[in-house]
Design a protein around this motif. Structure first.
Motif, short mmCIF file in Angstrom:
data_model
loop_
_atom_site.label_atom_id
_atom_site.label_comp_id
_atom_site.label_asym_id
_atom_site.label_seq_id
_atom_site.Cartn_x
_atom_site.Cartn_y
_atom_site.Cartn_z
N ARG A 177 0.81 -1.21 0.00
CA ARG A 177 0.00 0.00 0.00
C ARG A 177 0.86 1.27 0.00
O ARG A 177 1.84 1.38 0.73
CB ARG A 177 -0.95 0.00 1.20
CG ARG A 177 -2.06 -1.04 1.08
CD ARG A 177 -2.90 -1.13 2.32
NE ARG A 177 -2.15 -1.67 3.46
CZ ARG A 177 -2.70 -1.92 4.65
NH1 ARG A 177 -3.99 -1.68 4.85
NH2 ARG A 177 -1.96 -2.40 5.63
N GLY A 178 0.46 2.19 -0.88
CA GLY A 178 1.14 3.47 -0.97
C GLY A 178 2.42 3.48 -1.78
O GLY A 178 3.05 4.52 -1.93
N SER A 179 2.81 2.34 -2.33
CA SER A 179 4.04 2.27 -3.12
C SER A 179 3.75 2.49 -4.60
O SER A 179 2.65 2.22 -5.10
CB SER A 179 4.72 0.91 -2.92
OG SER A 179 5.20 0.78 -1.60
N ASP A 180 4.75 2.98 -5.32
CA ASP A 180 4.65 3.18 -6.77
C ASP A 180 4.83 1.83 -7.46
O ASP A 180 5.92 1.25 -7.42
CB ASP A 180 5.73 4.17 -7.23
CG ASP A 180 5.61 4.53 -8.71
OD1 ASP A 180 5.15 3.69 -9.50
OD2 ASP A 180 5.99 5.66 -9.07
N LEU A 181 3.77 1.33 -8.08
CA LEU A 181 3.80 0.03 -8.76
C LEU A 181 3.74 0.18 -10.27
O LEU A 181 3.39 -0.75 -10.98
CB LEU A 181 2.63 -0.83 -8.27
CG LEU A 181 2.56 -1.11 -6.77
CD1 LEU A 181 1.35 -1.98 -6.46
CD2 LEU A 181 3.84 -1.76 -6.27
N SER A 182 4.12 1.35 -10.77
CA SER A 182 4.01 1.61 -12.21
C SER A 182 4.90 0.70 -13.04
O SER A 182 4.64 0.51 -14.24
CB SER A 182 4.34 3.08 -12.50
OG SER A 182 5.63 3.42 -12.04
N SER A 183 5.95 0.13 -12.45
CA SER A 183 6.85 -0.75 -13.21
C SER A 183 6.48 -2.22 -13.07
O SER A 183 7.14 -3.08 -13.65
CB SER A 183 8.30 -0.56 -12.73
OG SER A 183 8.74 0.75 -13.00
N LEU A 184 5.46 -2.50 -12.30
CA LEU A 184 5.10 -3.90 -12.03
C LEU A 184 4.27 -4.47 -13.17
O LEU A 184 3.25 -3.90 -13.55
CB LEU A 184 4.34 -3.98 -10.71
CG LEU A 184 3.99 -5.36 -10.18
CD1 LEU A 184 4.00 -5.36 -8.65
CD2 LEU A 184 2.61 -5.80 -10.67
N ASP A 185 4.70 -5.60 -13.70
CA ASP A 185 3.94 -6.34 -14.70
C ASP A 185 3.24 -7.48 -13.97
O ASP A 185 3.89 -8.46 -13.58
CB ASP A 185 4.87 -6.89 -15.79
CG ASP A 185 4.10 -7.63 -16.88
OD1 ASP A 185 2.90 -7.93 -16.68
OD2 ASP A 185 4.71 -7.93 -17.93
N PRO A 186 1.93 -7.39 -13.75
CA PRO A 186 1.24 -8.41 -12.96
C PRO A 186 1.29 -9.80 -13.56
O PRO A 186 1.01 -10.78 -12.86
CB PRO A 186 -0.20 -7.88 -12.89
CG PRO A 186 -0.32 -6.91 -14.03
CD PRO A 186 1.03 -6.32 -14.22
N LEU A 187 1.65 -9.91 -14.82
CA LEU A 187 1.75 -11.23 -15.46
C LEU A 187 3.07 -11.91 -15.17
O LEU A 187 3.24 -13.09 -15.47
CB LEU A 187 1.56 -11.09 -16.98
CG LEU A 187 0.18 -10.58 -17.43
CD1 LEU A 187 0.16 -10.43 -18.94
CD2 LEU A 187 -0.92 -11.52 -16.96
N THR A 188 4.04 -11.20 -14.59
CA THR A 188 5.37 -11.79 -14.37
C THR A 188 5.73 -11.90 -12.90
O THR A 188 6.85 -12.27 -12.56
CB THR A 188 6.46 -10.96 -15.08
OG1 THR A 188 6.55 -9.67 -14.46
CG2 THR A 188 6.15 -10.80 -16.56
N VAL A 189 4.79 -11.57 -12.00
CA VAL A 189 5.06 -11.64 -10.57
C VAL A 189 3.96 -12.46 -9.89
O VAL A 189 2.91 -12.71 -10.48
CB VAL A 189 5.15 -10.24 -9.92
CG1 VAL A 189 6.24 -9.41 -10.57
CG2 VAL A 189 3.81 -9.51 -10.01
N GLU A 190 4.22 -12.86 -8.66
CA GLU A 190 3.22 -13.55 -7.86
C GLU A 190 2.63 -12.55 -6.87
O GLU A 190 3.34 -12.02 -6.02
CB GLU A 190 3.85 -14.74 -7.13
CG GLU A 190 4.37 -15.81 -8.06
CD GLU A 190 4.94 -17.01 -7.31
OE1 GLU A 190 4.66 -17.14 -6.10
OE2 GLU A 190 5.67 -17.80 -7.94
N LEU A 191 1.33 -12.30 -6.99
CA LEU A 191 0.69 -11.24 -6.22
C LEU A 191 -0.44 -11.73 -5.32
O LEU A 191 -1.07 -10.91 -4.65
CB LEU A 191 0.10 -10.19 -7.18
CG LEU A 191 1.03 -9.10 -7.71
CD1 LEU A 191 0.31 -8.28 -8.77
CD2 LEU A 191 1.51 -8.19 -6.59
N ALA A 192 -0.70 -13.01 -5.26
CA ALA A 192 -1.85 -13.51 -4.51
C ALA A 192 -1.83 -13.01 -3.07
O ALA A 192 -0.82 -13.13 -2.37
CB ALA A 192 -1.86 -15.04 -4.54
#
Length: 213
Positions: A177-192
């Motif tokens: 929460r509150g972090s810049d996630l603009s570089s995150l590709d949700p298809l290449t990380v585990e976010l569950a």
């Protein structure tokens, strides 16, 4: 991420042997409980040194190499470790507050009860690092390399991750929460199970190609 910046390996290990300046080597010394406040080191090599319960405020380390150093229960405040290399170091109950670690690289290090509050960790290399349950709060981590880092149940709040390398990182159950996630590709990380805010949800949905209205 800048297009000309190469992605690091999951856990880069230099094949070149460390050849430190023999006059700048500190080896096998017991610095238990030492106060290093205000000290300055440049191009020094710290090898198999015990920094347990070391404290420092405003110390400066530039282009230094740390190999096999034990940072257990040490506290670092407004210190600078810039363009340093940490190899096979142990960070148990280690806290960095308002510190600058720009351009530093961590290789094969152990992190337990690891906490970073504020400070500038831009361009830091933590590829493949096991940072489960670590805390990064209010930290600037622009273009940091977190490729394949393990951040399950970590707290990464209010942190600037713009341009960060997050490919194959594990963020299961992390508080983002509150972090810049603009570089995150949700298809290449585990976010569950990760915790995010509404604005971040829009960023991730947009990254997935969804039309958020």
């Amino acid at each position: 991420m800048t297009p000309d910046r190469p992605r690091a390996n999951i856990d880069p290990v230099s094949h070149e042997p460390l050849i430190p300046d023999p006059e700048l080597v500190i080896r096998d010394q017991d610095w238990y409980g030492h106060d290093l406040s205000g000290r300055r080191y440049a191009h020094h090599s710290f090898i198999d040194t015990d920094w347990t319960e070391v404290t420092d405020e405003g110390a400066v380390f530039e282009h230094c190499a740390f190999s096999g150093v034990r940072f257990n229960a040490s506290r670092h405040t407004a210190a600078a470790f810039t363009n340093c290399t940490f190899k096979r170091c142990v960070f148990f109950d280690t806290h960095f507050t308002d510190c600058k670690l720009v351009g530093s690289l961590f290789q094969q290090c152990a992190f337990t009860l690891f906490r970073v509050s504020r400070g500038d960790w831009s361009f830091v290399g933590l590829p493949g690092a096991d940072l489960r349950e670590a805390v990064f709060d209010g930290v600037r981590m622009r273009e940091a390399d977190l490729t394949a880092a393990r951040l399950e149940k970590a707290t990464v709040t209010g942190t600037d991750l713009s341009g960060a390398m997050l490919h194959s990182s594990k963020l299961t159950g992390a508080d983002l929460r509150g972090s810049d996630l603009s570089s995150l590709d949700p298809l290449t990380v585990e976010l569950a199970g990760a915790k995010i805010g509404l604005d971040q949800a829009v960023v991730i949905a947009t990254a997935l190609g969804l039309d958020v209205t």
